[in-house]
Design a protein around this motif. Sequence first.
Motif, PDB file in Angstrom:
ATOM      1  N   GLY A  11       0.670  -1.252   0.259  1.00  8.96           N
ATOM      2  CA  GLY A  11      -0.238  -0.173   0.025  1.00  8.96           C
ATOM      3  C   GLY A  11       0.756   1.269  -0.008  1.00  8.96           C
ATOM      4  N   PHE A  12       2.052   1.079   0.416  1.00  5.70           N
ATOM      5  CA  PHE A  12       2.975   2.553   0.373  1.00  5.70           C
ATOM      6  C   PHE A  12       3.047   2.867  -1.015  1.00  5.70           C
ATOM      7  CE2 PHE A  12       7.125   4.465   0.602  1.00  5.70           C
ATOM      8  CZ  PHE A  12       6.845   5.377   1.510  1.00  5.70           C
ATOM      9  N   SER A  13       2.983   2.150  -2.050  1.00  6.78           N
ATOM     10  CA  SER A  13       3.268   2.817  -3.383  1.00  6.78           C
ATOM     11  C   SER A  13       2.129   3.721  -3.690  1.00  6.78           C
ATOM     12  CB  SER A  13       3.066   1.554  -4.568  1.00  6.78           C
ATOM     13  OG  SER A  13       1.897   0.922  -4.481  1.00  6.78           O
ATOM     14  N   ARG A  55       0.370  15.069   8.182  1.00  5.08           N
ATOM     15  CA  ARG A  55      -0.946  15.223   7.745  1.00  5.08           C
ATOM     16  C   ARG A  55      -1.615  14.512   6.800  1.00  5.08           C
ATOM     17  NH1 ARG A  55      -5.486  16.594  10.382  1.00  5.08           N
ATOM     18  NH2 ARG A  55      -4.400  18.048  11.791  1.00  5.08           N
ATOM     19  N   TYR A  56      -0.518  14.273   5.695  1.00  2.00           N
ATOM     20  CA  TYR A  56      -1.127  13.669   4.637  1.00  2.00           C
ATOM     21  C   TYR A  56      -1.062  12.116   4.950  1.00  2.00           C
ATOM     22  CZ  TYR A  56      -0.453  11.099  -0.014  1.00  2.00           C
ATOM     23  OH  TYR A  56      -0.377  10.553  -1.282  1.00  2.00           O
ATOM     24  N   VAL A  57      -0.314  11.559   5.571  1.00  6.00           N
ATOM     25  CA  VAL A  57      -0.492  10.020   6.091  1.00  6.00           C
ATOM     26  C   VAL A  57      -1.545  10.031   7.083  1.00  6.00           C
ATOM     27  CG1 VAL A  57       0.642   8.339   7.306  1.00  6.00           C
ATOM     28  CG2 VAL A  57       2.110   9.775   5.857  1.00  6.00           C
ATOM     29  N   TYR A  58      -1.982  10.768   7.911  1.00  2.23           N
ATOM     30  CA  TYR A  58      -3.023  10.974   8.895  1.00  2.23           C
ATOM     31  C   TYR A  58      -4.521  10.914   8.124  1.00  2.23           C
ATOM     32  CZ  TYR A  58      -6.092  12.418  12.386  1.00  2.23           C
ATOM     33  OH  TYR A  58      -7.322  12.608  13.256  1.00  2.23           O
ATOM     34  N   ASP A  59      -4.464  11.663   7.149  1.00  2.96           N
ATOM     35  CA  ASP A  59      -5.680  12.038   6.230  1.00  2.96           C
ATOM     36  C   ASP A  59      -5.789  10.821   5.533  1.00  2.96           C
ATOM     37  OD1 ASP A  59      -6.082  14.273   7.503  1.00  2.96           O
ATOM     38  OD2 ASP A  59      -5.358  15.635   5.767  1.00  2.96           O
ATOM     39  N   MET A  60      -4.870  10.186   4.950  1.00  2.87           N
ATOM     40  CA  MET A  60      -5.043   8.959   4.042  1.00  2.87           C
ATOM     41  C   MET A  60      -5.582   7.896   4.843  1.00  2.87           C
ATOM     42  SD  MET A  60      -4.850   9.680   0.807  1.00  2.87           S
ATOM     43  CE  MET A  60      -4.202  10.268  -0.427  1.00  2.87           C
ATOM     44  N   ASP A  68      -3.853   0.781   4.304  1.00  2.31           N
ATOM     45  CA  ASP A  68      -4.257   0.010   5.387  1.00  2.31           C
ATOM     46  C   ASP A  68      -3.445   0.495   6.819  1.00  2.31           C
ATOM     47  OD1 ASP A  68      -1.597  -0.860   4.581  1.00  2.31           O
ATOM     48  OD2 ASP A  68      -2.369  -2.595   3.883  1.00  2.31           O
ATOM     49  N   ARG A  69      -3.567  -0.329   7.799  1.00  3.68           N
ATOM     50  CA  ARG A  69      -2.852  -0.291   9.072  1.00  3.68           C
ATOM     51  C   ARG A  69      -1.385  -0.636   8.725  1.00  3.68           C
ATOM     52  NH1 ARG A  69      -3.743   2.397  13.964  1.00  3.68           N
ATOM     53  NH2 ARG A  69      -1.962   1.776  15.129  1.00  3.68           N
ATOM     54  N   LYS A  70      -1.122  -1.670   7.944  1.00  2.00           N
ATOM     55  CA  LYS A  70       0.594  -1.846   7.950  1.00  2.00           C
ATOM     56  C   LYS A  70       1.111  -0.686   7.221  1.00  2.00           C
ATOM     57  CE  LYS A  70       0.830  -7.001   7.347  1.00  2.00           C
ATOM     58  NZ  LYS A  70       0.962  -7.751   6.426  1.00  2.00           N
ATOM     59  N   CYS A  75       5.155   3.870   7.986  1.00  2.00           N
ATOM     60  CA  CYS A  75       5.257   5.344   8.070  1.00  2.00           C
ATOM     61  C   CYS A  75       5.582   5.951   9.257  1.00  2.00           C
ATOM     62  CB  CYS A  75       3.975   6.178   7.448  1.00  2.00           C
ATOM     63  SG  CYS A  75       3.774   5.864   5.480  1.00  2.00           S
ATOM     64  N   ILE A  76       4.781   5.382  10.033  1.00  2.00           N
ATOM     65  CA  ILE A  76       5.246   5.833  11.639  1.00  2.00           C
ATOM     66  C   ILE A  76       6.582   5.286  12.143  1.00  2.00           C
ATOM     67  CG2 ILE A  76       4.592   5.550  14.145  1.00  2.00           C
ATOM     68  CD1 ILE A  76       2.835   7.629  12.557  1.00  2.00           C
ATOM     69  N   ARG A  77       6.873   3.949  12.015  1.00  3.80           N
ATOM     70  CA  ARG A  77       8.116   3.435  12.271  1.00  3.80           C
ATOM     71  C   ARG A  77       9.286   3.866  11.603  1.00  3.80           C
ATOM     72  NH1 ARG A  77       5.288  -1.234  11.888  1.00  3.80           N
ATOM     73  NH2 ARG A  77       6.257  -1.764  10.019  1.00  3.80           N
ATOM     74  N   GLN A  78       9.150   4.293  10.176  1.00  4.15           N
ATOM     75  CA  GLN A  78      10.186   4.852   9.462  1.00  4.15           C
ATOM     76  C   GLN A  78      10.412   6.246   9.776  1.00  4.15           C
ATOM     77  OE1 GLN A  78      12.387   3.084   7.643  1.00  4.15           O
ATOM     78  NE2 GLN A  78      11.438   1.513   8.612  1.00  4.15           N
ATOM     79  N   LYS A  79       9.273   7.034  10.696  1.00  6.57           N
ATOM     80  CA  LYS A  79       9.673   8.323  11.023  1.00  6.57           C
ATOM     81  C   LYS A  79       9.310   9.138   9.662  1.00  6.57           C
ATOM     82  CE  LYS A  79      12.641   7.848  14.775  1.00  6.57           C
ATOM     83  NZ  LYS A  79      11.597   7.271  15.778  1.00  6.57           N
ATOM     84  N   ILE A  80       8.292   8.630   8.610  1.00  2.00           N
ATOM     85  CA  ILE A  80       7.984   9.501   7.643  1.00  2.00           C
ATOM     86  C   ILE A  80       6.604  10.347   8.176  1.00  2.00           C
ATOM     87  CG2 ILE A  80       6.581   9.356   5.411  1.00  2.00           C
ATOM     88  CD1 ILE A  80       7.874   6.486   5.017  1.00  2.00           C
ATOM     89  N   ALA A  81       6.150   9.974   9.270  1.00  2.00           N
ATOM     90  CA  ALA A  81       4.879  10.863   9.736  1.00  2.00           C
ATOM     91  C   ALA A  81       5.333  10.903  11.462  1.00  2.00           C
ATOM     92  CB  ALA A  81       3.789  10.288   9.751  1.00  2.00           C
ATOM     93  N   ASP A  82       5.142  12.029  11.902  1.00  2.00           N
ATOM     94  CA  ASP A  82       5.403  12.232  13.361  1.00  2.00           C
ATOM     95  C   ASP A  82       4.397  11.581  14.052  1.00  2.00           C
ATOM     96  OD1 ASP A  82       5.778  13.421  15.702  1.00  2.00           O
ATOM     97  OD2 ASP A  82       6.246  15.601  15.139  1.00  2.00           O
TER      98      ASP A  82
END
Length: 186
Positions: A11-13, A55-60, A68-70, A75-82
């Motif tokens: 889903g990251f793509s 915000r982008y990751v959160y909104d999506m 999906d949750r994965k 994104c959280i684990r890789q620190k893409i999102a705060d």
Amino acid sequence: MSHRGPKPPPGFSYLQPTLTALSNELRTMVNRSHEGLRKSESNWPIIQITNQRSRYVYDMYYLHKKIDRKTYDYCIRQKIADAALIAKWKKGGYEMLCSNYVITPSNYKFGGVSICRVPKSERREKGEIQDPNTGCTGCASGDVVNGNIFGNKYGQRLAGIQIAREERRKKKEDEDEDADMPELED
């Protein structure tokens, strides 16, 4: 956009083109000349892009349910999102928070918070006021118009823009498909 660690989930793509563009923009802002700017002003774009990416990751995930949750956890684990900022967004009154910095009392005189957290209707000075550390024009609940707390391109809600574009594209494709179909006569 290169990431260390585990391979991204499928889903990251869906997020990757926008996140790559934001990473490139962030890199450009970090490397640009800071001449003529106050030290805190030179950090504004960095803080704002980081906020926009989160915000982008959160909104999506939470608003549009497009990932999906994965993918969200990745994104959280890789620190893409705060994660800390997103945790605040889930709480009432903090839905539009620009940064955790502005609500930490030790960062401000007399143990207060930033001016951007004060509702515009309760400010002594009227007009536009920006937080000197983040460039936020007001992230108190109820103050924000169209979700743009920075008043520039970094305050845009990218997830909503992407979803609207996808819907327009699909509608246009459906219309084109209907126009191509021959009408049957009775």
